[in-house]
Design a protein around this motif. Structure first.
Motif, short mmCIF file in Angstrom:
data_model
loop_
_atom_site.label_atom_id
_atom_site.label_comp_id
_atom_site.label_asym_id
_atom_site.label_seq_id
_atom_site.Cartn_x
_atom_site.Cartn_y
_atom_site.Cartn_z
N GLY A 270 39.43 -15.02 25.09
CA GLY A 270 38.04 -15.22 24.72
C GLY A 270 37.55 -16.61 25.09
O GLY A 270 36.44 -16.79 25.59
N SER A 271 38.40 -17.59 24.85
CA SER A 271 38.05 -18.96 25.19
C SER A 271 37.97 -19.16 26.70
O SER A 271 37.05 -19.82 27.20
CB SER A 271 39.09 -19.91 24.58
OG SER A 271 38.74 -21.25 24.79
N LEU A 272 38.90 -18.58 27.43
CA LEU A 272 38.89 -18.73 28.89
C LEU A 272 37.63 -18.13 29.50
O LEU A 272 37.02 -18.73 30.40
CB LEU A 272 40.14 -18.07 29.49
CG LEU A 272 41.47 -18.80 29.27
CD1 LEU A 272 42.63 -17.95 29.77
CD2 LEU A 272 41.46 -20.15 29.97
N PHE A 273 37.23 -16.97 29.02
CA PHE A 273 36.04 -16.34 29.60
C PHE A 273 34.76 -17.08 29.21
O PHE A 273 33.80 -17.09 29.97
CB PHE A 273 35.97 -14.87 29.21
CG PHE A 273 36.85 -14.00 30.06
CD1 PHE A 273 36.55 -13.77 31.39
CD2 PHE A 273 38.00 -13.42 29.54
CE1 PHE A 273 37.36 -12.99 32.19
CE2 PHE A 273 38.82 -12.63 30.33
CZ PHE A 273 38.50 -12.41 31.66
N PHE A 274 34.76 -17.71 28.04
CA PHE A 274 33.60 -18.56 27.74
C PHE A 274 33.58 -19.76 28.68
O PHE A 274 32.51 -20.20 29.11
CB PHE A 274 33.63 -19.04 26.29
CG PHE A 274 32.38 -19.80 25.91
CD1 PHE A 274 31.25 -19.12 25.48
CD2 PHE A 274 32.32 -21.18 26.02
CE1 PHE A 274 30.09 -19.81 25.16
CE2 PHE A 274 31.17 -21.88 25.71
CZ PHE A 274 30.05 -21.19 25.27
N GLY A 275 34.76 -20.27 29.01
CA GLY A 275 34.83 -21.35 29.98
C GLY A 275 34.29 -20.94 31.34
O GLY A 275 33.63 -21.72 32.03
N VAL A 276 34.55 -19.68 31.73
CA VAL A 276 34.00 -19.17 32.99
C VAL A 276 32.47 -19.14 32.93
O VAL A 276 31.79 -19.55 33.88
CB VAL A 276 34.54 -17.76 33.29
CG1 VAL A 276 33.82 -17.15 34.49
CG2 VAL A 276 36.04 -17.81 33.55
N ALA A 277 31.93 -18.65 31.81
CA ALA A 277 30.47 -18.62 31.65
C ALA A 277 29.88 -20.02 31.73
O ALA A 277 28.86 -20.25 32.40
CB ALA A 277 30.11 -17.95 30.33
N ALA A 278 30.53 -20.96 31.06
CA ALA A 278 30.03 -22.34 31.06
C ALA A 278 30.12 -22.97 32.44
O ALA A 278 29.32 -23.85 32.79
CB ALA A 278 30.82 -23.18 30.05
N ALA A 279 31.08 -22.52 33.24
CA ALA A 279 31.24 -23.04 34.60
C ALA A 279 30.40 -22.27 35.61
O ALA A 279 30.52 -22.50 36.81
CB ALA A 279 32.71 -23.00 35.01
N SER A 280 29.56 -21.36 35.11
CA SER A 280 28.69 -20.58 35.99
C SER A 280 27.26 -21.11 35.99
O SER A 280 26.62 -21.21 37.04
CB SER A 280 28.68 -19.11 35.56
OG SER A 280 29.97 -18.56 35.59
N LYS A 281 26.76 -21.42 34.79
CA LYS A 281 25.36 -21.85 34.68
C LYS A 281 25.18 -22.57 33.35
O LYS A 281 25.72 -22.13 32.33
CB LYS A 281 24.43 -20.64 34.77
CG LYS A 281 23.04 -20.94 35.27
CD LYS A 281 22.27 -19.65 35.53
CE LYS A 281 20.89 -19.94 36.11
NZ LYS A 281 20.13 -18.69 36.35
#
Length: 331
Positions: A270-281
């Motif tokens: 869950g934390s990793l995928f939030f990191g992906v979202a934050a690194a997207s926009k």
């Protein structure tokens, strides 16, 4: 939801989606001609049918998909009227299937239609400038070992998009790295299978995954499943983002995936995928406080409890992968 409130909500969303799609497609240059001449989109229509529609009635494929969506909506209403006879489970299955048919005809197929029309026309047509055209070029730069933030976009289709005064971001790429890094595998696969790629392929994959996960996020509650799927799939604002290729669904999908893992107490993923979202926009950054609260796994929490040492350590222990992945992408 109250009894049959889902029917009212679906009616509003379908009406909004049809209206917005109609006005958006009506503004496209030589759209009718491009549709009826495309072999896969409208070229299969008999000449008499194309003449009967004519440019004044609009894109015949749009009208066909609109008719199918309305038929699916009528089926949804019919199923709702039969729910006392059919039972809750059967009613839900038919409603859920009807809802997916509506999303298919109002979002997924129109998106594929735009990708096909663009493929047979100019590369800067039928698409959003940054979300599709520039992200594709940035992905090409990345795969070629170049930095999308160093290279310019003057000698690319970006320089031909829209009116000159609205041609922005020709000197740099405005989005964060996850947008092109995570699109690269889909581009590779699409190039291998089709010989061409459209950035909306990536968005559609994430869009469908997001809608599937909506089922799990609602703990199987039938009304909640229908409501959340409607809001995510037929959102009046988000629908055009998918069809024309703005990248908001790219961010939203990672957030939903993150919520799905956290919902299952899989804190690392869950934390990793939030990191992906934050690194997207950067739009995902505004949800960071809610993400941190979500990690506490507490339905209620006082202000004092939130800032005590055990809670802060638990948040830090569960949130650090998001920060680490964000730094890895950005730096």
């Amino acid at each position: 939801m109250r009894k049959s409130f889902d029917v009212l909500l679906l009616f509003i969303l379908v009406l909004a989606r049809l209206t917005i799609n109609k006005f958006a497609e009506a503004s496209l240059f030589e759209h009718f001609k491009n549709v009826i001449s495309h072999p896969l989109v409208g070229g299969w229509l008999p000449r008499r049918a194309a003449d009967a529609f004519g440019p004044w009635y609009g894109d015949p494929i749009f009208l066909l998909l609109a008719a199918l969506s309305l038929l699916a909506f009528l089926l949804y209403i019919f199923v709702d009227l039969c729910k006392e006879r059919w039972g809750e489970q059967t009613t839900f299955r038919w409603k859920y299937a009807s809802l997916w048919l509506i999303i298919l005809t109002l979002v997924i197929l129109p998106t594929l239609k735009m990708t096909l029309l663009r493929h047979n026309n100019l590369p800067h047509s039928y698409s959003h400038d940054g979300g599709v055209i520039q992200t594709e070029i940035a992905t090409d730069y990345f795969l070629a070992g170049k930095s999308p933030y160093v290279e310019d976009y003057y000698d690319t289709p970006m320089a031909e998009w829209g009116f000159p005064e609205f041609r922005t971001a020709l000197d740099h790429y405005p989005y964060l790295p996850a947008t092109f890094i995570l699109s690269a595998p889909v581009k590779r696969l699409s190039d291998a299978l089709l010989g061409w790629y459209d950035q909306r392929f990536t968005y559609l994959i994430l869009f469908i995954i997001m809608l599937i996960l909506a089922y799990a996020l609602t703990r199987g509650d039938s009304q909640a499943v229908l409501g959340l799927t409607m809001i995510l799939g037929l959102n009046p604002i988000m629908g055009l983002d998918v069809i024309f290729g703005q990248n908001d669904v790219f961010v939203l999908a990672w957030l939903v995936i993150s919520a799905w893992f956290i919902h299952r107490k899989r804190w690392l993923w869950g934390s990793l995928f939030f990191g992906v979202a934050a690194a997207s926009k950067p739009t995902a950054w505004f949800l960071a406080p809610f993400f941190l609260l979500f990690l506490t796994d507490q339905p209620t929490l006082s202000f004092r409890q939130l800032f005590n040492k055990p809670t802060m350590l638990a948040i830090l222990r569960r949130a650090w992968p998001a920060l680490a992945l964000f730094i890895l992408f950005v730096l």
